[in-house]
Design a protein around this motif. Structure first.
Motif, PDB file in Angstrom:
ATOM      1  N   GLY A 114      37.851  41.600 -22.094  1.00 11.10           N
ATOM      2  CA  GLY A 114      38.542  40.315 -22.195  1.00 11.10           C
ATOM      3  C   GLY A 114      38.219  39.605 -23.490  1.00 11.10           C
ATOM      4  O   GLY A 114      39.101  39.055 -24.160  1.00 11.10           O
ATOM      5  N   MET A 115      36.928  39.642 -23.876  1.00 10.79           N
ATOM      6  CA  MET A 115      36.506  39.000 -25.122  1.00 10.79           C
ATOM      7  C   MET A 115      37.190  39.652 -26.323  1.00 10.79           C
ATOM      8  O   MET A 115      37.661  38.973 -27.234  1.00 10.79           O
ATOM      9  N   THR A 116      37.226  40.977 -26.288  1.00 15.61           N
ATOM     10  CA  THR A 116      37.875  41.687 -27.399  1.00 15.61           C
ATOM     11  C   THR A 116      39.348  41.311 -27.490  1.00 15.61           C
ATOM     12  O   THR A 116      39.874  41.060 -28.568  1.00 15.61           O
ATOM     13  N   ILE A 117      40.005  41.255 -26.335  1.00  8.77           N
ATOM     14  CA  ILE A 117      41.441  40.927 -26.350  1.00  8.77           C
ATOM     15  C   ILE A 117      41.661  39.518 -26.888  1.00  8.77           C
ATOM     16  O   ILE A 117      42.546  39.276 -27.714  1.00  8.77           O
ATOM     17  N   ILE A 118      40.851  38.568 -26.427  1.00  5.65           N
ATOM     18  CA  ILE A 118      40.988  37.193 -26.921  1.00  5.65           C
ATOM     19  C   ILE A 118      40.767  37.147 -28.429  1.00  5.65           C
ATOM     20  O   ILE A 118      41.551  36.557 -29.185  1.00  5.65           O
ATOM     21  N   LEU A 119      39.689  37.786 -28.864  1.00  6.20           N
ATOM     22  CA  LEU A 119      39.375  37.807 -30.295  1.00  6.20           C
ATOM     23  C   LEU A 119      40.540  38.390 -31.084  1.00  6.20           C
ATOM     24  O   LEU A 119      40.974  37.825 -32.091  1.00  6.20           O
ATOM     25  N   CYS A 120      41.068  39.510 -30.622  1.00 11.39           N
ATOM     26  CA  CYS A 120      42.131  40.189 -31.366  1.00 11.39           C
ATOM     27  C   CYS A 120      43.419  39.375 -31.361  1.00 11.39           C
ATOM     28  O   CYS A 120      44.173  39.399 -32.338  1.00 11.39           O
ATOM     29  N   LEU A 121      43.675  38.665 -30.275  1.00 10.16           N
ATOM     30  CA  LEU A 121      44.867  37.816 -30.262  1.00 10.16           C
ATOM     31  C   LEU A 121      44.741  36.697 -31.286  1.00 10.16           C
ATOM     32  O   LEU A 121      45.654  36.428 -32.062  1.00 10.16           O
ATOM     33  N   ILE A 122      43.594  36.038 -31.289  1.00  7.50           N
ATOM     34  CA  ILE A 122      43.363  34.955 -32.246  1.00  7.50           C
ATOM     35  C   ILE A 122      43.512  35.479 -33.668  1.00  7.50           C
ATOM     36  O   ILE A 122      44.234  34.914 -34.496  1.00  7.50           O
ATOM     37  N   VAL A 123      42.782  36.564 -33.955  1.00  8.05           N
ATOM     38  CA  VAL A 123      42.805  37.112 -35.316  1.00  8.05           C
ATOM     39  C   VAL A 123      44.196  37.618 -35.672  1.00  8.05           C
ATOM     40  O   VAL A 123      44.671  37.423 -36.791  1.00  8.05           O
ATOM     41  N   GLY A 124      44.858  38.273 -34.720  1.00 13.92           N
ATOM     42  CA  GLY A 124      46.198  38.803 -34.982  1.00 13.92           C
ATOM     43  C   GLY A 124      47.151  37.701 -35.401  1.00 13.92           C
ATOM     44  O   GLY A 124      47.878  37.823 -36.391  1.00 13.92           O
ATOM     45  N   VAL A 125      47.161  36.612 -34.670  1.00 15.90           N
ATOM     46  CA  VAL A 125      48.073  35.511 -34.971  1.00 15.90           C
ATOM     47  C   VAL A 125      47.646  34.773 -36.244  1.00 15.90           C
ATOM     48  O   VAL A 125      48.434  34.610 -37.182  1.00 15.90           O
ATOM     49  N   ALA A 126      46.378  34.330 -36.272  1.00 13.70           N
ATOM     50  CA  ALA A 126      45.918  33.563 -37.432  1.00 13.70           C
ATOM     51  C   ALA A 126      45.964  34.399 -38.701  1.00 13.70           C
ATOM     52  O   ALA A 126      46.407  33.930 -39.755  1.00 13.70           O
ATOM     53  N   GLY A 127      45.511  35.639 -38.600  1.00 12.22           N
ATOM     54  CA  GLY A 127      45.491  36.509 -39.777  1.00 12.22           C
ATOM     55  C   GLY A 127      46.891  36.792 -40.299  1.00 12.22           C
ATOM     56  O   GLY A 127      47.113  36.836 -41.512  1.00 12.22           O
TER      57      GLY A 127
END
Lengths: 234, 240
Positions: free
Chosen positions: A16-29
């Motif tokens: 779950g943490m990885t998915i949240i992190l990747c969503l944030i980074v995916g969008v912001a990045g």
């Protein structure tokens, strides 16, 4: 194996943490990368220059160093800039990813033929209309495959946040593996979860590519000599 | 309609237009001929500010192109351009290609714009291609769509930059037909072309340009049958 089942919750939390992190980074990045990419392709020298420094710098440093720097060194340089592990990881990864996306965006925009700019301008389309309706839609087609590739790599690179102690999927796997003394099973599960996070993104990418290519398709039976004005073979 | 006085254009240190002057009246059809590199296309592109003017005065439909306060968009709404490479927007259907500029640059009434676009498409003989993408069309069809697209903005002047040079010989005729009808309807047209037949038949005036200067101009019959300058004669010999 029974051990592993009791350790499923921590693995799930890690996932779950990885998915949240990747969503944030995916969008912001992606947003940051897109903006910087536009700056890189801009006709304004200053913008090009500043964004070039940004991308060259971030693409020249290992992700590991960027993450360690954000978490350990940044608070020392800027008092008050203390980030949680999630924030550090997110910031570091976002900066890293945005530099690569920026170069992809720049390349895509530069691949749009000069004639398209001229036709748009000759019709009286202003700067924003020109980019929004003529240039960027065409750049998208070129952008999407490498962009999805960068996001896929980011999902896997996110495993590095484990070195600053953030309990993502990899870190959870490490902990479970050592606790149960069955690292093989732990990491097989971890690998499988990464795969199942990545796979939908890859499928989406292919679907989006196909959708963008519709306008390049020729009707069946159409004679296919290369004509001036075409983008090239479908 | 168009008034050019001592137009100079340089790219860096290279001077391409060396002081050209001419007047083009409303509804006149003027053909620009000359060898490659003579500056014909550059001259044309100065008329809608795709190229900036280094020196001289250009007034087109009342707009002074040298005025620093001039908004380029205002000029370009009045001046349509058709390119050698068509430059249709490949990601948009034919009808959307035609409607894009009118919808986004001022007139926003979609139903009216769509009707007008369909009329224009009919005028160039491609009503059945409204929903096709440019990649499905032949070169001649794409160029005709490009003409419709330029006309959608209701320009006072139409500029043609070698409109048929990239076409198969069979389709050249279709495009020239459309241009001829446009001329008959009274459109002011400036055409850079190697199609001497078109110039002879449709143009009111032919201007011969060489090395950035107007060498000779006159009615097609005068220019082609009795050219006064040796350079004009030499050029016409080479192309016939």
């Amino acid at each position: 194996m029974g051990d592993l089942l009791t350790y499923l919750p921590p693995l799930a939390r890690g996932a779950g943490m990885t998915i949240i992190l990747c969503l944030i980074v995916g969008v912001a990045g992606s947003i940051l990368g897109f903006v910087i990419g536009l700056a890189r392709a801009s006709s304004i020298g200053v913008l090009r220059w500043i964004s070039a420094i940004y991308t060259n710098f971030l693409r020249g440093i290992p992700l590991l160093i960027i993450l360690l720097f954000t978490y350990f060194a940044l608070p020392l340089l800027i008092p008050g800039a203390v980030f949680s592990q999630l924030m550090s990881g997110a910031i570091g990864l976002t900066l890293f990813v945005s530099a690569y996306i920026a170069e992809v965006v720049r390349g895509a925009i530069e691949s749009v033929p000069r004639g398209q700019y001229e036709a748009a301008e000759a019709l009286g389309l202003g700067f924003f209309n020109k980019f929004r309706y003529v240039i960027v839609p065409q750049a998208m087609r070129v952008m999407v495959p490498p962009w999805v590739g960068i996001l896929l790599a980011m999902i896997k690179d996110s495993s590095l946040v484990s070195v600053i102690g953030f309990v993502d999927l990899t870190q959870a796997g490490k902990i479970v593996g050592t606790t149960t003394m069955q690292p093989l099973w732990a990491f097989v599960v971890v690998g499988a979860v990464y795969f199942f996070i990545c796979y939908p993104l890859g499928r989406f990418g292919r679907w989006y590519e196909k959708r963008l290519s519709i306008s390049l398709a020729r009707p069946p039976g159409h004679t296919a000599d290369l004509r001036a004005g075409d983008l090239g073979p479908a | 309609m168009i008034s050019v006085t001592d137009l100079h254009k340089s790219f860096g240190k290279v001077e391409v237009l060396k002081g050209m002057s001419c007047e083009i009246a409303a509804s006149e059809v003027v053909c620009l001929i000359g060898p490659s590199g003579s500056g014909k296309s550059t001259f044309l592109r100065c008329l809608n500010l795709l190229e900036s003017i280094t020196a001289g005065t250009v007034i087109i439909n009342g707009h002074d192109l040298g005025d620093p306060k001039l908004n380029k968009i205002t000029v370009r709404k009045d001046v349509g351009m058709v390119f050698q490479q068509f430059n249709l927007f490949p990601h948009l259907k034919v009808l959307d290609n035609i409607m894009l500029a009118p919808l986004k640059v001022g007139k926003k009434d979609r139903p009216a714009t769509e009707r007008k676009a369909l009329e224009l498409l009919d005028k160039v003989g491609l009503s059945d291609k409204a929903d096709a993408y440019p990649s499905a069309l032949s070169g001649g069809q794409q160029q005709r769509v490009a003409i419709a697209r330029a006309l959608a903005m209701d320009p006072a002047v139409m500029l043609f930059d070698e409109p048929t040079s990239a076409l198969d010989p069979e389709t050249v005729g279709d495009v020239l037909e459309v241009m001829k009808r446009l001329a008959e309807e009274g459109m002011t047209m400036v055409v850079v072309s190697h199609e001497m037949g078109f110039a002879r038949e449709v143009a009111d005036r032919v201007i011969f340009i060489d090395e950035g200067l107007i060498v000779e101009e006159g009615k097609p019959s005068e220019m082609f049958d009795t050219p006064r300058h040796e350079r004009t004669r030499a050029f016409l010999r080479r192309v016939s």
